[in-house]
Write a protein that holds these residues in place. Structure first.
Motif, short mmCIF file in Angstrom:
data_model
loop_
_atom_site.label_atom_id
_atom_site.label_comp_id
_atom_site.label_asym_id
_atom_site.label_seq_id
_atom_site.Cartn_x
_atom_site.Cartn_y
_atom_site.Cartn_z
N PRO A 37 0.81 -1.22 0.00
CA PRO A 37 0.00 0.00 0.00
C PRO A 37 0.85 1.27 0.00
O PRO A 37 1.78 1.41 0.80
CB PRO A 37 -0.82 -0.11 1.29
CG PRO A 37 -0.08 -1.06 2.15
CD PRO A 37 0.74 -1.95 1.27
N ILE A 38 0.53 2.14 -0.95
CA ILE A 38 1.13 3.49 -0.96
C ILE A 38 -0.03 4.48 -1.06
O ILE A 38 -1.17 4.07 -1.26
CB ILE A 38 2.13 3.68 -2.14
CG1 ILE A 38 1.42 3.50 -3.49
CG2 ILE A 38 3.32 2.77 -2.01
CD1 ILE A 38 2.24 3.94 -4.70
N VAL A 39 0.25 5.75 -0.93
CA VAL A 39 -0.82 6.75 -1.01
C VAL A 39 -1.58 6.62 -2.33
O VAL A 39 -0.98 6.33 -3.37
CB VAL A 39 -0.29 8.20 -0.87
CG1 VAL A 39 0.06 8.53 0.56
CG2 VAL A 39 0.88 8.47 -1.80
N GLY A 63 5.77 5.87 8.37
CA GLY A 63 5.40 4.84 7.37
C GLY A 63 6.06 5.08 6.03
O GLY A 63 5.55 5.80 5.18
N ALA A 65 7.18 2.49 3.80
CA ALA A 65 6.91 1.43 2.81
C ALA A 65 8.06 1.42 1.79
O ALA A 65 9.22 1.31 2.18
CB ALA A 65 5.54 1.57 2.20
N TYR A 68 7.83 5.64 -1.65
CA TYR A 68 7.12 6.40 -2.70
C TYR A 68 6.78 7.83 -2.25
O TYR A 68 7.16 8.81 -2.88
CB TYR A 68 5.86 5.65 -3.13
CG TYR A 68 5.01 6.39 -4.13
CD1 TYR A 68 5.34 6.37 -5.49
CD2 TYR A 68 3.89 7.11 -3.73
CE1 TYR A 68 4.55 7.06 -6.41
CE2 TYR A 68 3.10 7.79 -4.65
CZ TYR A 68 3.44 7.76 -6.00
OH TYR A 68 2.67 8.45 -6.91
N SER A 69 6.06 7.95 -1.13
CA SER A 69 5.61 9.29 -0.73
C SER A 69 6.79 10.17 -0.29
O SER A 69 6.75 11.39 -0.49
CB SER A 69 4.55 9.22 0.37
OG SER A 69 4.95 8.38 1.41
N GLU A 87 10.04 3.46 9.62
CA GLU A 87 9.47 2.20 9.11
C GLU A 87 9.95 1.06 10.01
O GLU A 87 11.11 1.02 10.40
CB GLU A 87 9.93 1.97 7.66
CG GLU A 87 9.52 0.66 7.02
CD GLU A 87 7.99 0.43 6.98
OE1 GLU A 87 7.28 1.26 6.41
OE2 GLU A 87 7.55 -0.58 7.54
N ARG A 88 9.05 0.12 10.28
CA ARG A 88 9.46 -0.99 11.17
C ARG A 88 9.75 -2.28 10.41
O ARG A 88 10.33 -3.21 10.96
CB ARG A 88 8.39 -1.24 12.22
CG ARG A 88 7.09 -1.76 11.67
CD ARG A 88 6.07 -2.00 12.75
NE ARG A 88 4.81 -2.45 12.18
CZ ARG A 88 3.69 -2.55 12.85
NH1 ARG A 88 3.65 -2.22 14.12
NH2 ARG A 88 2.59 -2.97 12.27
N GLY A 114 12.22 1.23 13.10
CA GLY A 114 11.61 1.01 14.40
C GLY A 114 10.13 1.26 14.38
O GLY A 114 9.55 1.55 13.34
N ASP A 115 9.55 1.11 15.55
CA ASP A 115 8.10 1.31 15.70
C ASP A 115 7.85 2.76 16.10
O ASP A 115 8.46 3.25 17.05
CB ASP A 115 7.57 0.36 16.77
CG ASP A 115 6.07 0.24 16.70
OD1 ASP A 115 5.38 1.29 16.78
OD2 ASP A 115 5.57 -0.88 16.54
N CYS A 116 6.93 3.40 15.36
CA CYS A 116 6.63 4.81 15.66
C CYS A 116 6.24 5.01 17.11
O CYS A 116 6.58 6.03 17.71
CB CYS A 116 5.47 5.30 14.78
SG CYS A 116 5.84 5.28 13.04
N ASP A 133 1.27 8.16 8.17
CA ASP A 133 0.77 7.15 7.23
C ASP A 133 1.20 5.75 7.67
O ASP A 133 1.59 4.92 6.86
CB ASP A 133 1.29 7.48 5.82
CG ASP A 133 0.55 6.69 4.73
OD1 ASP A 133 -0.57 6.23 5.00
OD2 ASP A 133 1.10 6.54 3.62
N ALA A 134 1.18 5.53 8.98
CA ALA A 134 1.55 4.20 9.52
C ALA A 134 0.74 3.92 10.76
O ALA A 134 0.45 4.83 11.53
CB ALA A 134 3.03 4.18 9.89
N GLY A 135 0.36 2.68 10.94
CA GLY A 135 -0.28 2.29 12.19
C GLY A 135 -1.60 3.01 12.43
O GLY A 135 -1.74 3.73 13.43
#
Ligand SMILES: C[S@@+](CC[C@H](N)C(=O)[O-])C[C@H]1O[C@@H](n2cnc3c(N)ncnc32)[C@H](O)[C@@H]1O
Length: 219
Positions: A37-39, A63, A65, A68-69, A87-88, A114-116, A133-135
């Protein structure tokens, strides 16, 4: 389609947007083929617009991924913005790192692994723009740190805030997603009811919210 806008509207708006070429087009194709998934197309255009209008020097993205964004925002800033992106997923980090290198943007885009939820706490820089854009189930938890890290006159943009329409409609909501939906509602209520903030929610793509501070002078 998205469950956010009428299908006919979404299709029409998407058709208005010219296709990308080069690396962005390659990454769009990769994301479809590999189901990453991207925007969405209209969200990408909106992000580009936000960057052009706000001219952020420093951007924080939650996020990465495939990058892209982050690449899109750097291109929209004519290469001027510095982007830190969290990014994790190790596989995503490897792909994004390769994509960023392909664009020669290693000095402009930094991926933090890592985790946001844990990492945001430790960040100390200030950012002109934050793109969440994550979680999706944690936007409400990310918010205090994002506001701490956002410059006085910064812009906080969050994607997926209507989550396929489920956040606004009980009919669309599925039982499995109930926690995400509740937490996303909590996020939208927090940014909408806070007297210090102005938030606009746009029913485009998967739903985008844009938040700024009301009284930049008094904070
Ligand atoms: C929608 S994708 C990001 C798309 C990217 N912004 C783009 O448009 O090109 C979300 C990414 O966030 C990552 N992610 C999800 N929850 C996370 C968390 N709590 N901390 C860090 N990364 C997370 C996922 O691994 C996924 O790669």
């Amino acid at each position: 389609m998205s469950g956010v806008a009428y299908d006919y509207m979404e299709q029409y708006l998407r058709e208005l947007i010219p296709s990308n070429s080069g690396i962005l087009d390659d990454l769009e194709k990769f994301s479809i083929k590999n189901r990453v998934p991207i925007v969405q197309k209209e969200t990408a255009k909106f992000l580009e617009l936000m960057v052009k209008m706000n001219k952020p020097k420093k951007i924080l993205e939650l996020g990465t991924a495939i990058g892209y964004s982050a690449i899109l925002m750097n291109i929209a800033s004519s290469g001027l913005s510095e982007i830190t992106t969290i990014e994790r997923d190790q596989r995503m980090i490897e792909i994004a790192t390769a994509n960023i290198a392909k664009c020669g943007l290693q000095n402009k885009i930094t991926i933090i692994k890592g985790d946001c939820l844990e990492l945001l706490e430790s960040l100390q820089d200030e950012y002109d723009m934050i793109f969440m854009d994550a979680g999706k189930g944690h936007y409400n938890h990310f918010l205090p740190n994002c506001l701490r890290l956002l410059k006085k006159d910064g812009v906080l943009i969050a994607d997926n805030v209507l989550f396929r329409g489920m956040v606004a409609s009980k009919e669309l909501a599925t039982h499995r997603k109930i926690t995400i939906i509740k937490r996303m509602k909590s996020y939208l209520e927090l940014v909408s009811s806070n007297d210090d903030l102005i938030t606009s929610v746009i029913p485009m793509g998967d739903g985008i919210s844009v938040t700024v501070r009301k009284n930049i002078g008094s904070i």
